[in-house]
Design a protein around this motif. Sequence first.
Motif, PDB file in Angstrom:
ATOM      1  N   TYR A 186      -0.362  -5.180  -0.459  1.00 17.55           N
ATOM      2  CA  TYR A 186      -1.458  -4.554  -1.196  1.00 17.55           C
ATOM      3  C   TYR A 186      -2.747  -5.366  -1.119  1.00 17.55           C
ATOM      4  O   TYR A 186      -3.841  -4.814  -1.082  1.00 17.55           O
ATOM      5  CB  TYR A 186      -1.081  -4.332  -2.672  1.00 17.55           C
ATOM      6  CG  TYR A 186      -2.096  -3.445  -3.331  1.00 17.55           C
ATOM      7  CD1 TYR A 186      -1.978  -2.065  -3.255  1.00 17.55           C
ATOM      8  CD2 TYR A 186      -3.228  -3.975  -3.934  1.00 17.55           C
ATOM      9  CE1 TYR A 186      -2.947  -1.244  -3.788  1.00 17.55           C
ATOM     10  CE2 TYR A 186      -4.205  -3.162  -4.466  1.00 17.55           C
ATOM     11  CZ  TYR A 186      -4.057  -1.794  -4.392  1.00 17.55           C
ATOM     12  OH  TYR A 186      -5.030  -0.981  -4.903  1.00 17.55           O
TER      13      TYR A 186
ATOM     14  N   ASP B 183     -14.695   0.294  -2.118  1.00 19.55           N
ATOM     15  CA  ASP B 183     -13.300   0.632  -2.421  1.00 19.55           C
ATOM     16  C   ASP B 183     -12.896   1.913  -1.692  1.00 19.55           C
ATOM     17  O   ASP B 183     -11.857   1.964  -1.009  1.00 19.55           O
ATOM     18  CB  ASP B 183     -13.161   0.804  -3.937  1.00 19.55           C
ATOM     19  CG  ASP B 183     -11.782   1.263  -4.382  1.00 19.55           C
ATOM     20  OD1 ASP B 183     -10.781   0.958  -3.708  1.00 19.55           O
ATOM     21  OD2 ASP B 183     -11.706   1.929  -5.440  1.00 19.55           O
ATOM     22  N   LYS B 184     -13.706   2.939  -1.806  1.00 16.46           N
ATOM     23  CA  LYS B 184     -13.362   4.230  -1.197  1.00 16.46           C
ATOM     24  C   LYS B 184     -13.425   4.160   0.330  1.00 16.46           C
ATOM     25  O   LYS B 184     -12.628   4.811   1.010  1.00 16.46           O
ATOM     26  CB  LYS B 184     -14.269   5.348  -1.716  1.00 16.46           C
ATOM     27  CG  LYS B 184     -14.297   5.501  -3.225  1.00 16.46           C
ATOM     28  CD  LYS B 184     -12.931   5.474  -3.888  1.00 16.46           C
ATOM     29  CE  LYS B 184     -13.048   5.614  -5.390  1.00 16.46           C
ATOM     30  NZ  LYS B 184     -11.834   5.234  -6.094  1.00 16.46           N
TER      31      LYS B 184
ATOM     32  N   ASP C 283      -8.840  -3.764  -8.580  1.00 17.92           N
ATOM     33  CA  ASP C 283      -7.641  -2.960  -8.894  1.00 17.92           C
ATOM     34  C   ASP C 283      -6.688  -3.629  -9.880  1.00 17.92           C
ATOM     35  O   ASP C 283      -5.661  -3.058 -10.225  1.00 17.92           O
ATOM     36  CB  ASP C 283      -6.870  -2.627  -7.614  1.00 17.92           C
ATOM     37  CG  ASP C 283      -7.392  -1.381  -6.928  1.00 17.92           C
ATOM     38  OD1 ASP C 283      -8.089  -0.573  -7.574  1.00 17.92           O
ATOM     39  OD2 ASP C 283      -7.093  -1.203  -5.733  1.00 17.92           O
TER      40      ASP C 283
ATOM     41  N   ARG D 281       0.848  -1.192   0.000  1.00 14.82           N
ATOM     42  CA  ARG D 281       0.000   0.000   0.000  1.00 14.82           C
ATOM     43  C   ARG D 281       0.884   1.243   0.000  1.00 14.82           C
ATOM     44  O   ARG D 281       1.996   1.236   0.536  1.00 14.82           O
ATOM     45  CB  ARG D 281      -0.912   0.020   1.234  1.00 14.82           C
ATOM     46  CG  ARG D 281      -1.952  -1.069   1.259  1.00 14.82           C
ATOM     47  CD  ARG D 281      -3.079  -0.844   0.294  1.00 14.82           C
ATOM     48  NE  ARG D 281      -4.000   0.137   0.817  1.00 14.82           N
ATOM     49  CZ  ARG D 281      -4.929   0.734   0.097  1.00 14.82           C
ATOM     50  NH1 ARG D 281      -5.076   0.466  -1.162  1.00 14.82           N
ATOM     51  NH2 ARG D 281      -5.734   1.610   0.649  1.00 14.82           N
ATOM     52  N   LYS D 282       0.339   2.316  -0.544  1.00 12.67           N
ATOM     53  CA  LYS D 282       1.062   3.585  -0.659  1.00 12.67           C
ATOM     54  C   LYS D 282       1.592   4.042   0.702  1.00 12.67           C
ATOM     55  O   LYS D 282       0.846   4.120   1.663  1.00 12.67           O
ATOM     56  CB  LYS D 282       0.122   4.646  -1.227  1.00 12.67           C
ATOM     57  CG  LYS D 282       0.802   5.934  -1.626  1.00 12.67           C
ATOM     58  CD  LYS D 282      -0.185   6.892  -2.233  1.00 12.67           C
ATOM     59  CE  LYS D 282      -0.395   6.510  -3.684  1.00 12.67           C
ATOM     60  NZ  LYS D 282      -1.113   7.508  -4.453  1.00 12.67           N
TER      61      LYS D 282
ATOM     62  N   HIS E  11      -6.056  -4.571   0.837  1.00 12.12           N
ATOM     63  CA  HIS E  11      -7.102  -3.664   0.348  1.00 12.12           C
ATOM     64  C   HIS E  11      -8.208  -4.409  -0.412  1.00 12.12           C
ATOM     65  O   HIS E  11      -9.389  -4.274  -0.046  1.00 12.12           O
ATOM     66  CB  HIS E  11      -6.489  -2.545  -0.497  1.00 12.12           C
ATOM     67  CG  HIS E  11      -7.491  -1.714  -1.220  1.00 12.12           C
ATOM     68  ND1 HIS E  11      -8.422  -0.925  -0.573  1.00 12.12           N
ATOM     69  CD2 HIS E  11      -7.725  -1.557  -2.538  1.00 12.12           C
ATOM     70  CE1 HIS E  11      -9.178  -0.314  -1.473  1.00 12.12           C
ATOM     71  NE2 HIS E  11      -8.779  -0.690  -2.674  1.00 12.12           N
TER      72      HIS E  11
ATOM     73  N   TYR F  25     -12.706  13.401  -1.588  1.00 12.79           N
ATOM     74  CA  TYR F  25     -13.501  12.528  -0.730  1.00 12.79           C
ATOM     75  C   TYR F  25     -14.871  13.110  -0.411  1.00 12.79           C
ATOM     76  O   TYR F  25     -15.864  12.381  -0.376  1.00 12.79           O
ATOM     77  CB  TYR F  25     -12.723  12.144   0.542  1.00 12.79           C
ATOM     78  CG  TYR F  25     -11.820  10.970   0.280  1.00 12.79           C
ATOM     79  CD1 TYR F  25     -12.291   9.667   0.419  1.00 12.79           C
ATOM     80  CD2 TYR F  25     -10.518  11.147  -0.151  1.00 12.79           C
ATOM     81  CE1 TYR F  25     -11.483   8.579   0.148  1.00 12.79           C
ATOM     82  CE2 TYR F  25      -9.701  10.066  -0.429  1.00 12.79           C
ATOM     83  CZ  TYR F  25     -10.190   8.779  -0.277  1.00 12.79           C
ATOM     84  OH  TYR F  25      -9.396   7.698  -0.562  1.00 12.79           O
TER      85      TYR F  25
ATOM     86  N   SER G  97     -12.662   1.482   2.121  1.00  9.55           N
ATOM     87  CA  SER G  97     -11.414   0.827   2.500  1.00  9.55           C
ATOM     88  C   SER G  97     -10.254   1.822   2.464  1.00  9.55           C
ATOM     89  O   SER G  97      -9.430   1.872   3.388  1.00  9.55           O
ATOM     90  CB  SER G  97     -11.131  -0.356   1.571  1.00  9.55           C
ATOM     91  OG  SER G  97      -9.866  -0.912   1.835  1.00  9.55           O
ATOM     92  N   ASN G  98     -10.184   2.633   1.413  1.00 10.13           N
ATOM     93  CA  ASN G  98      -9.120   3.650   1.315  1.00 10.13           C
ATOM     94  C   ASN G  98      -9.230   4.661   2.456  1.00 10.13           C
ATOM     95  O   ASN G  98      -8.215   5.041   3.060  1.00 10.13           O
ATOM     96  CB  ASN G  98      -9.201   4.380  -0.023  1.00 10.13           C
ATOM     97  CG  ASN G  98      -8.767   3.515  -1.188  1.00 10.13           C
ATOM     98  OD1 ASN G  98      -8.045   2.535  -1.022  1.00 10.13           O
ATOM     99  ND2 ASN G  98      -9.225   3.861  -2.371  1.00 10.13           N
TER     100      ASN G  98
ATOM    101  N   SER H 203      -8.061   3.251   5.723  1.00 11.43           N
ATOM    102  CA  SER H 203      -6.600   3.193   5.720  1.00 11.43           C
ATOM    103  C   SER H 203      -5.990   4.566   6.006  1.00 11.43           C
ATOM    104  O   SER H 203      -5.043   4.693   6.790  1.00 11.43           O
ATOM    105  CB  SER H 203      -6.119   2.665   4.366  1.00 11.43           C
ATOM    106  OG  SER H 203      -4.733   2.590   4.313  1.00 11.43           O
TER     107      SER H 203
ATOM    108  N   GLN I 129      -7.386  16.278  -1.571  1.00 15.72           N
ATOM    109  CA  GLN I 129      -7.932  14.998  -1.099  1.00 15.72           C
ATOM    110  C   GLN I 129      -9.280  15.235  -0.421  1.00 15.72           C
ATOM    111  O   GLN I 129     -10.220  14.462  -0.610  1.00 15.72           O
ATOM    112  CB  GLN I 129      -6.956  14.318  -0.126  1.00 15.72           C
ATOM    113  CG  GLN I 129      -5.644  13.901  -0.743  1.00 15.72           C
ATOM    114  CD  GLN I 129      -5.758  12.707  -1.674  1.00 15.72           C
ATOM    115  OE1 GLN I 129      -6.716  11.945  -1.630  1.00 15.72           O
ATOM    116  NE2 GLN I 129      -4.756  12.544  -2.519  1.00 15.72           N
TER     117      GLN I 129
END
Length: 185
Positions: A30, A123-124, A58, A23-24, A33, A157, A126-127, A130, A153
């Motif tokens: 990864y 997805d969003k 992804d 992950r970033k 995610h 969001y 989960s992001n 994180s 950001q």
Amino acid sequence: MFSNRLIAKAMEYSALKHQGGTRKGGDIPYIVHPFEVAMILKENSFDDKVVAAGLLHDLLEDTNVSKADLKEEFGAEILDLVLSASEKLKGREDRSWEIRKEQTINYLKQEASFINKVIACADKLSNARSILRDLEKEPTDFWQRFSAPKEKQKWYYQSLVESLKELEGLKMYGEFKKVVAEIFD
């Protein structure tokens, strides 16, 4: 929890294709995610095809898996679900972060079906989870790991929350709104 053959196959395929990725800004594998996205979809009672698409969402953006590969392994319906959760792939590298995010927001507002919005929300969420976890651990230099600063950001969001409001009443959407507010307010 994931006993269906389709979901098990998607888990294995996704884990194999994301192998070695992190992950970033961290050392978390990864694959955590896509697994979390699948768990969110399962917790919200979506069917196995949708959960499988969450596991695979992804691959087209972040690995060398092609549309043809996904179609061959999982069929056209799951490929379509994955494509609906991906940024427009053609010319992606040539578009700025902001243009790509505007396209995502507009797609979710104007074109996306309910089920496409569901996958995007998982997805969003989960992001966002994180981000919140990492922000609590590393509040000072956290935003430097992203392609855009905190203010952009925040715009992204908060725009996602607005573009997904058709999902009001779903547990995951309620949590998404709450987590975004915690991060940016």
